[in-house]
Design a protein around this motif. Structure first.
Motif, short mmCIF file in Angstrom:
data_model
loop_
_atom_site.label_atom_id
_atom_site.label_comp_id
_atom_site.label_asym_id
_atom_site.label_seq_id
_atom_site.Cartn_x
_atom_site.Cartn_y
_atom_site.Cartn_z
N ARG A 253 0.95 -1.21 0.11
CA ARG A 253 -0.04 0.07 -0.04
C ARG A 253 1.03 1.23 0.09
NH1 ARG A 253 -4.59 1.34 -1.94
NH2 ARG A 253 -5.44 -0.76 -0.97
N LEU A 254 0.68 1.84 -1.21
CA LEU A 254 1.57 3.29 -1.18
C LEU A 254 1.02 4.16 -0.30
CD1 LEU A 254 2.34 3.48 -4.87
CD2 LEU A 254 3.67 2.49 -2.97
N HIS A 255 1.57 5.03 0.47
CA HIS A 255 0.92 5.99 1.33
C HIS A 255 0.83 7.62 1.06
CE1 HIS A 255 0.31 2.81 4.36
NE2 HIS A 255 1.76 2.69 4.47
N ARG A 256 1.52 7.59 -0.34
CA ARG A 256 1.40 9.08 -0.89
C ARG A 256 1.30 8.81 -2.25
NH1 ARG A 256 6.03 10.04 -3.67
NH2 ARG A 256 7.81 8.75 -3.00
N VAL A 257 0.67 9.80 -2.95
CA VAL A 257 0.47 9.83 -4.40
C VAL A 257 1.77 9.73 -5.21
CG1 VAL A 257 -0.56 10.89 -6.47
CG2 VAL A 257 -1.91 10.92 -4.07
N PRO A 258 1.97 8.77 -6.03
CA PRO A 258 3.32 8.97 -6.59
C PRO A 258 3.58 10.11 -7.66
CG PRO A 258 1.95 7.04 -7.78
CD PRO A 258 1.44 7.77 -6.46
N GLU A 259 4.80 10.37 -7.54
CA GLU A 259 5.32 11.42 -8.38
C GLU A 259 5.32 11.20 -10.06
OE1 GLU A 259 8.88 14.80 -9.05
OE2 GLU A 259 8.74 13.55 -7.33
N LEU A 260 4.66 11.68 -10.79
CA LEU A 260 4.88 11.36 -12.31
C LEU A 260 6.27 11.76 -12.81
CD1 LEU A 260 3.35 10.83 -14.91
CD2 LEU A 260 2.83 13.13 -15.23
N LEU A 261 6.76 10.72 -13.38
CA LEU A 261 8.18 11.02 -14.04
C LEU A 261 8.02 11.02 -15.67
CD1 LEU A 261 10.00 8.29 -11.83
CD2 LEU A 261 10.22 10.74 -11.69
N VAL A 262 7.34 10.25 -16.12
CA VAL A 262 7.16 10.20 -17.72
C VAL A 262 5.64 9.84 -18.33
CG1 VAL A 262 7.93 8.54 -19.58
CG2 VAL A 262 9.66 8.97 -17.90
N VAL A 263 5.38 10.51 -19.22
CA VAL A 263 4.37 10.22 -20.10
C VAL A 263 4.72 9.91 -21.51
CG1 VAL A 263 2.18 11.19 -20.85
CG2 VAL A 263 2.81 11.93 -18.65
N ASP A 264 4.58 8.81 -22.11
CA ASP A 264 4.89 8.23 -23.27
C ASP A 264 3.75 7.86 -24.35
OD1 ASP A 264 6.87 7.63 -25.37
OD2 ASP A 264 6.98 5.64 -24.49
N TRP A 265 3.81 8.19 -25.64
CA TRP A 265 2.82 7.65 -26.38
C TRP A 265 3.44 6.27 -27.16
CZ3 TRP A 265 -1.93 7.14 -27.75
CH2 TRP A 265 -2.11 6.80 -29.04
#
Length: 347
Positions: A253-265
């Motif tokens: 269970r992750l206790h914080r919202v994970p940080e976005l690193l990459v958006v790829d198509w």
């Protein structure tokens, strides 16, 4: 549909398959060994010398899937495939490739008692005019009994097993046909993948150990290692999808919202649908947290913390490139957070 008949060498796969096509309407015999024979003629000797078995050639595994798909497109109906598969990763690659083409697989294991198996090997006479060649084949079959024993655990987990010790090839074929009719030989779980209707959106989560190695998981339903994560459900935020998938896949269970690193198509390349791919930073796991990771046996076979260099040999090229971008973005984010006095830490 494919009926894949597995088993040790000399278990009677080919004889049973020849009988089975007379019992299943609109069925065709398909022997992938013919592809191996063709590759022996097509590939340069230098390439062939790199392996001791044609199954070790990636091109053979690709061609097995492509040929099956082409045959079914031409003939429809059922393919009966007598082929020994003793390596789980090869099974995953081939069955996963068939899954991506929406081809269901029924996996059957022929398993005679070892004493019977050894008797059958001793009686094999492949080349009546070449006793030495026949003896080499018999010896090769004997040598593969131990690898067959070692593979029985995973084969029997998803294959319907038939003891053929006292059965003729026709009787074996009847047992297989009956198992198909009754559903005892059910569709192999590894090929039960969702049916996408358009490009998908998927979220992966990168988790790190105390040495900053990244966590990869080994899916049972497709070749190659992967990041924890999966397809974003309708109406679900990509970050929340990552949190949900980590909990489902790893029991974490992750206790914080994970940080976005990459958006790829990812461009659609049939039979893959492509779509948007997100990678998030799930943070660092302490040793005791990593020790508590759980795996759903039907989806993931294993997990491993690896360096970037190790990941290059485990991930398909597109996924590795995505990982490289994510690691560079994470390094920049860590530097900025440290300069701003923001704590950098766990999940």
């Amino acid at each position: 549909m494919i009926v894949w008949i597995n088993g040790a060498f000399s278990a009677g796969k080919t004889s049973a398959a020849c009988e089975l096509i007379d019992l299943i309407p609109n069925s065709t015999f398909y022997d992938p060994e013919l592809i191996g024979g063709g590759l022996r003629r097509l590939l340069p000797q230098k390439k062939l010398a790199e392996v001791t078995d044609f199954q070790d050639l990636p091109i053979w595994r690709r061609m097995v899937v492509d040929t099956a798909a082409a045959l079914l497109a031409e003939l429809s109906g059922t393919l009966v495939v007598p082929m020994t598969l003793l390596r789980q990763d090869y099974r995953d690659e081939i069955f996963g490739g068939l899954a991506s083409r929406r081809i269901p697989v029924r996996h059957v294991l022929l398993s005679p008692e070892e004493t019977i198996l050894r008797q059958r090997i001793a009686q094999r006479e492949e080349f009546a005019d070449d006793p030495e060649h026949s003896e080499r084949i018999r010896q090769w079959s004997y040598e593969h009994i131990e690898p067959y024993r070692a593979a029985l655990g995973w084969i029997s987990a998803d294959a319907h097993t038939i003891d053929t010790s006292a059965l003729t090839p026709y009787e074996t074929a009847e047992r297989i046909a009956e198992a198909l009719r009754t559903g005892a030989a059910a569709e192999c779980g590894i090929v039960q993948t969702p049916e996408p209707r358009a490009e998908t959106v998927a979220s992966g989560v990168l988790l790190f150990d105390e040495q900053d190695r990244v966590l990869l998981v080994d899916p049972t339903y497709k070749p190659g290692w992967e990041f924890p994560g999966g397809v974003v459900e309708p109406g679900e935020a990509p970050a929340q999808a990552g949190i949900r998938e980590v909990a489902e896949e790893l029991g974490l269970r992750l206790h914080r919202v994970p940080e976005l690193l990459v958006v790829d198509w990812e461009a659609p390349k049939p039979p893959a649908y492509g779509g948007l791919r997100f990678l998030f930073d799930g943070g660092r796991l302490r040793g005791e947290e990593a020790a508590r990771l759980l795996l759903p046996g039907s989806e993931l076979r294993g997990w491993r913390f690896v360096t970037e260099e190790e990941a290059s040999g485990m991930l398909p090229p597109t996924r590795f490139e995505r990982l490289r971008w994510a690691l560079r973005a994470r390094e920049r984010s860590t530097v900025l957070n440290l300069e701003a006095g923001v704590p950098v830490g766990g999940p």
